[in-house]
Motif scaffolding. Structure first.
Motif, PDB file in Angstrom:
ATOM      1  N   CYS A   1       0.831  -1.216   0.000  1.00 56.87           N
ATOM      2  CA  CYS A   1       0.000   0.000   0.000  1.00 56.87           C
ATOM      3  C   CYS A   1       0.860   1.258   0.000  1.00 56.87           C
ATOM      4  O   CYS A   1       0.567   2.212  -0.726  1.00 56.87           O
ATOM      5  CB  CYS A   1      -0.940   0.000   1.197  1.00 56.87           C
ATOM      6  SG  CYS A   1      -2.206  -1.269   1.097  1.00 56.87           S
ATOM      7  N   ALA A   2       1.921   1.260   0.790  1.00 58.15           N
ATOM      8  CA  ALA A   2       2.823   2.419   0.826  1.00 58.15           C
ATOM      9  C   ALA A   2       3.451   2.645  -0.540  1.00 58.15           C
ATOM     10  O   ALA A   2       3.567   3.795  -1.004  1.00 58.15           O
ATOM     11  CB  ALA A   2       3.894   2.217   1.893  1.00 58.15           C
ATOM     12  N   ALA A   3       3.852   1.569  -1.198  1.00 61.69           N
ATOM     13  CA  ALA A   3       4.453   1.688  -2.534  1.00 61.69           C
ATOM     14  C   ALA A   3       3.438   2.217  -3.544  1.00 61.69           C
ATOM     15  O   ALA A   3       3.775   3.079  -4.373  1.00 61.69           O
ATOM     16  CB  ALA A   3       4.998   0.342  -2.990  1.00 61.69           C
ATOM     17  N   LEU A   4       2.213   1.729  -3.481  1.00 65.88           N
ATOM     18  CA  LEU A   4       1.171   2.191  -4.406  1.00 65.88           C
ATOM     19  C   LEU A   4       0.853   3.663  -4.170  1.00 65.88           C
ATOM     20  O   LEU A   4       0.685   4.432  -5.129  1.00 65.88           O
ATOM     21  CB  LEU A   4      -0.086   1.333  -4.266  1.00 65.88           C
ATOM     22  CG  LEU A   4       0.061  -0.131  -4.695  1.00 65.88           C
ATOM     23  CD1 LEU A   4      -1.192  -0.922  -4.333  1.00 65.88           C
ATOM     24  CD2 LEU A   4       0.368  -0.250  -6.173  1.00 65.88           C
ATOM     25  N   GLN A   5       0.808   4.078  -2.906  1.00 62.55           N
ATOM     26  CA  GLN A   5       0.558   5.490  -2.602  1.00 62.55           C
ATOM     27  C   GLN A   5       1.703   6.370  -3.108  1.00 62.55           C
ATOM     28  O   GLN A   5       1.466   7.433  -3.686  1.00 62.55           O
ATOM     29  CB  GLN A   5       0.401   5.693  -1.095  1.00 62.55           C
ATOM     30  CG  GLN A   5      -0.907   5.215  -0.542  1.00 62.55           C
ATOM     31  CD  GLN A   5      -0.993   5.431   0.955  1.00 62.55           C
ATOM     32  OE1 GLN A   5      -0.311   6.290   1.517  1.00 62.55           O
ATOM     33  NE2 GLN A   5      -1.824   4.641   1.608  1.00 62.55           N
ATOM     34  N   ARG A   6       2.917   5.926  -2.892  1.00 63.86           N
ATOM     35  CA  ARG A   6       4.074   6.713  -3.332  1.00 63.86           C
ATOM     36  C   ARG A   6       4.111   6.847  -4.845  1.00 63.86           C
ATOM     37  O   ARG A   6       4.407   7.908  -5.387  1.00 63.86           O
ATOM     38  CB  ARG A   6       5.373   6.072  -2.816  1.00 63.86           C
ATOM     39  CG  ARG A   6       6.599   6.854  -3.165  1.00 63.86           C
ATOM     40  CD  ARG A   6       6.564   8.239  -2.504  1.00 63.86           C
ATOM     41  NE  ARG A   6       7.554   9.096  -3.094  1.00 63.86           N
ATOM     42  CZ  ARG A   6       7.276  10.183  -3.826  1.00 63.86           C
ATOM     43  NH1 ARG A   6       6.035  10.560  -4.035  1.00 63.86           N
ATOM     44  NH2 ARG A   6       8.232  10.902  -4.338  1.00 63.86           N
ATOM     45  N   ALA A   7       3.802   5.763  -5.530  1.00 61.16           N
ATOM     46  CA  ALA A   7       3.774   5.803  -6.996  1.00 61.16           C
ATOM     47  C   ALA A   7       2.703   6.764  -7.492  1.00 61.16           C
ATOM     48  O   ALA A   7       2.928   7.543  -8.432  1.00 61.16           O
ATOM     49  CB  ALA A   7       3.548   4.408  -7.556  1.00 61.16           C
ATOM     50  N   ALA A   8       1.530   6.739  -6.858  1.00 60.00           N
ATOM     51  CA  ALA A   8       0.459   7.655  -7.256  1.00 60.00           C
ATOM     52  C   ALA A   8       0.863   9.107  -7.006  1.00 60.00           C
ATOM     53  O   ALA A   8       0.622   9.974  -7.846  1.00 60.00           O
ATOM     54  CB  ALA A   8      -0.835   7.307  -6.525  1.00 60.00           C
ATOM     55  N   ARG A   9       1.484   9.366  -5.855  1.00 59.67           N
ATOM     56  CA  ARG A   9       1.948  10.739  -5.568  1.00 59.67           C
ATOM     57  C   ARG A   9       2.967  11.186  -6.602  1.00 59.67           C
ATOM     58  O   ARG A   9       2.935  12.325  -7.069  1.00 59.67           O
ATOM     59  CB  ARG A   9       2.562  10.815  -4.165  1.00 59.67           C
ATOM     60  CG  ARG A   9       1.557  11.095  -3.086  1.00 59.67           C
ATOM     61  CD  ARG A   9       2.214  11.530  -1.774  1.00 59.67           C
ATOM     62  NE  ARG A   9       3.260  10.657  -1.300  1.00 59.67           N
ATOM     63  CZ  ARG A   9       3.079   9.555  -0.571  1.00 59.67           C
ATOM     64  NH1 ARG A   9       1.872   9.202  -0.225  1.00 59.67           N
ATOM     65  NH2 ARG A   9       4.112   8.832  -0.186  1.00 59.67           N
ATOM     66  N   ALA A  10       3.860  10.290  -6.979  1.00 56.18           N
ATOM     67  CA  ALA A  10       4.891  10.644  -7.958  1.00 56.18           C
ATOM     68  C   ALA A  10       4.258  10.999  -9.318  1.00 56.18           C
ATOM     69  O   ALA A  10       4.725  11.924  -9.986  1.00 56.18           O
ATOM     70  CB  ALA A  10       5.873   9.479  -8.130  1.00 56.18           C
ATOM     71  N   ARG A  11       3.209  10.294  -9.695  1.00 56.31           N
ATOM     72  CA  ARG A  11       2.547  10.587 -10.971  1.00 56.31           C
ATOM     73  C   ARG A  11       1.841  11.927 -10.979  1.00 56.31           C
ATOM     74  O   ARG A  11       1.592  12.510 -12.022  1.00 56.31           O
ATOM     75  CB  ARG A  11       1.543   9.470 -11.319  1.00 56.31           C
ATOM     76  CG  ARG A  11       2.174   8.264 -11.937  1.00 56.31           C
ATOM     77  CD  ARG A  11       1.136   7.303 -12.480  1.00 56.31           C
ATOM     78  NE  ARG A  11       0.304   6.736 -11.427  1.00 56.31           N
ATOM     79  CZ  ARG A  11       0.668   5.745 -10.614  1.00 56.31           C
ATOM     80  NH1 ARG A  11       1.865   5.219 -10.716  1.00 56.31           N
ATOM     81  NH2 ARG A  11      -0.161   5.280  -9.716  1.00 56.31           N
ATOM     82  N   HIS A  12       1.505  12.437  -9.806  1.00 53.07           N
ATOM     83  CA  HIS A  12       0.727  13.677  -9.739  1.00 53.07           C
ATOM     84  C   HIS A  12       1.561  14.885  -9.297  1.00 53.07           C
ATOM     85  O   HIS A  12       1.019  15.957  -9.056  1.00 53.07           O
ATOM     86  CB  HIS A  12      -0.476  13.492  -8.806  1.00 53.07           C
ATOM     87  CG  HIS A  12      -1.500  12.587  -9.386  1.00 53.07           C
ATOM     88  ND1 HIS A  12      -2.466  13.023 -10.251  1.00 53.07           N
ATOM     89  CD2 HIS A  12      -1.693  11.261  -9.247  1.00 53.07           C
ATOM     90  CE1 HIS A  12      -3.216  11.988 -10.624  1.00 53.07           C
ATOM     91  NE2 HIS A  12      -2.772  10.923 -10.023  1.00 53.07           N
ATOM     92  N   CYS A  13       2.880  14.722  -9.207  1.00 48.79           N
ATOM     93  CA  CYS A  13       3.749  15.849  -8.849  1.00 48.79           C
ATOM     94  C   CYS A  13       3.723  16.906  -9.947  1.00 48.79           C
ATOM     95  O   CYS A  13       3.629  16.578 -11.133  1.00 48.79           O
ATOM     96  CB  CYS A  13       5.181  15.368  -8.641  1.00 48.79           C
ATOM     97  SG  CYS A  13       5.432  14.533  -7.087  1.00 48.79           S
ATOM     98  N   THR A  14       3.816  18.131  -9.527  1.00 49.36           N
ATOM     99  CA  THR A  14       3.898  19.221 -10.504  1.00 49.36           C
ATOM    100  C   THR A  14       5.337  19.692 -10.615  1.00 49.36           C
ATOM    101  O   THR A  14       6.155  19.500  -9.704  1.00 49.36           O
ATOM    102  CB  THR A  14       2.994  20.395 -10.081  1.00 49.36           C
ATOM    103  OG1 THR A  14       3.393  20.835  -8.784  1.00 49.36           O
ATOM    104  CG2 THR A  14       1.540  19.986 -10.059  1.00 49.36           C
ATOM    105  N   VAL A  15       5.658  20.319 -11.725  1.00 48.00           N
ATOM    106  CA  VAL A  15       7.016  20.804 -11.963  1.00 48.00           C
ATOM    107  C   VAL A  15       7.140  22.220 -11.436  1.00 48.00           C
ATOM    108  O   VAL A  15       6.297  23.020 -11.519  1.00 48.00           O
ATOM    109  CB  VAL A  15       7.340  20.767 -13.472  1.00 48.00           C
ATOM    110  CG1 VAL A  15       8.731  21.294 -13.744  1.00 48.00           C
ATOM    111  CG2 VAL A  15       7.194  19.355 -13.990  1.00 48.00           C
TER     112      VAL A  15
END
Length: 137
Positions: free
Chosen positions: A123-137
């Protein structure tokens, strides 16, 4: 009598509940649900108005006493083991999509993970991956 869900319905209920648990579904969350449904193979055979009907059904259940628990039980009963992580990651994608994860959303994700008997590290890995996909530049 409580209705039974098909697996694809359970995936949608997970996303809708994740968005609605704070009592407010944002346009960004709705848009993300729509894009996930249009992109992913699990939803290929759905008709366009199907999401609105499922969202309304889910909302009616959530409005009842102990609604979140009822929805979680329906999701769990409908999903085979191999789709449980899918439900979790879809719910996570929706909560993170507006870049403002609320406490209620975090609590729902925790309940979803517990109910689906998912590993905390996964779950932690899935959450981190989702956060990474939604990061802004």
């Amino acid at each position: 009598m409580t209705p039974q869900l098909q697996p694809v319905e359970a995936l949608i209920f997970a996303m809708v509940t994740a968005a609605a648990v704070d009592r407010r579904i944002t346009e960004v969350e709705l848009s993300r649900i729509g894009s996930l449904i249009s992109e992913l193979p699990a939803f290929r055979d759905l008709e366009k108005d199907w999401l609105a009907n499922e969202a309304q059904d889910c909302g009616r259940l959530l409005a009842k006493p102990d609604g979140v628990r009822r929805v979680l039980d329906l999701i769990t009963a409908a999903l085979p083991r191999h789709l449980r992580e899918t439900a979790y990651v879809l719910a996570t994608e929706v909560t993170i999509s507006d870049l403002a994860v609320k406490d209620e959303e975090t609590e729902f994700l925790s309940l979803l993970a517990q109910t689906l008997e998912l590993d905390q590290l996964v779950c932690a890995a899935l959450q981190r991956a989702a956060r990474a996909r939604h990061c802004t530049v």
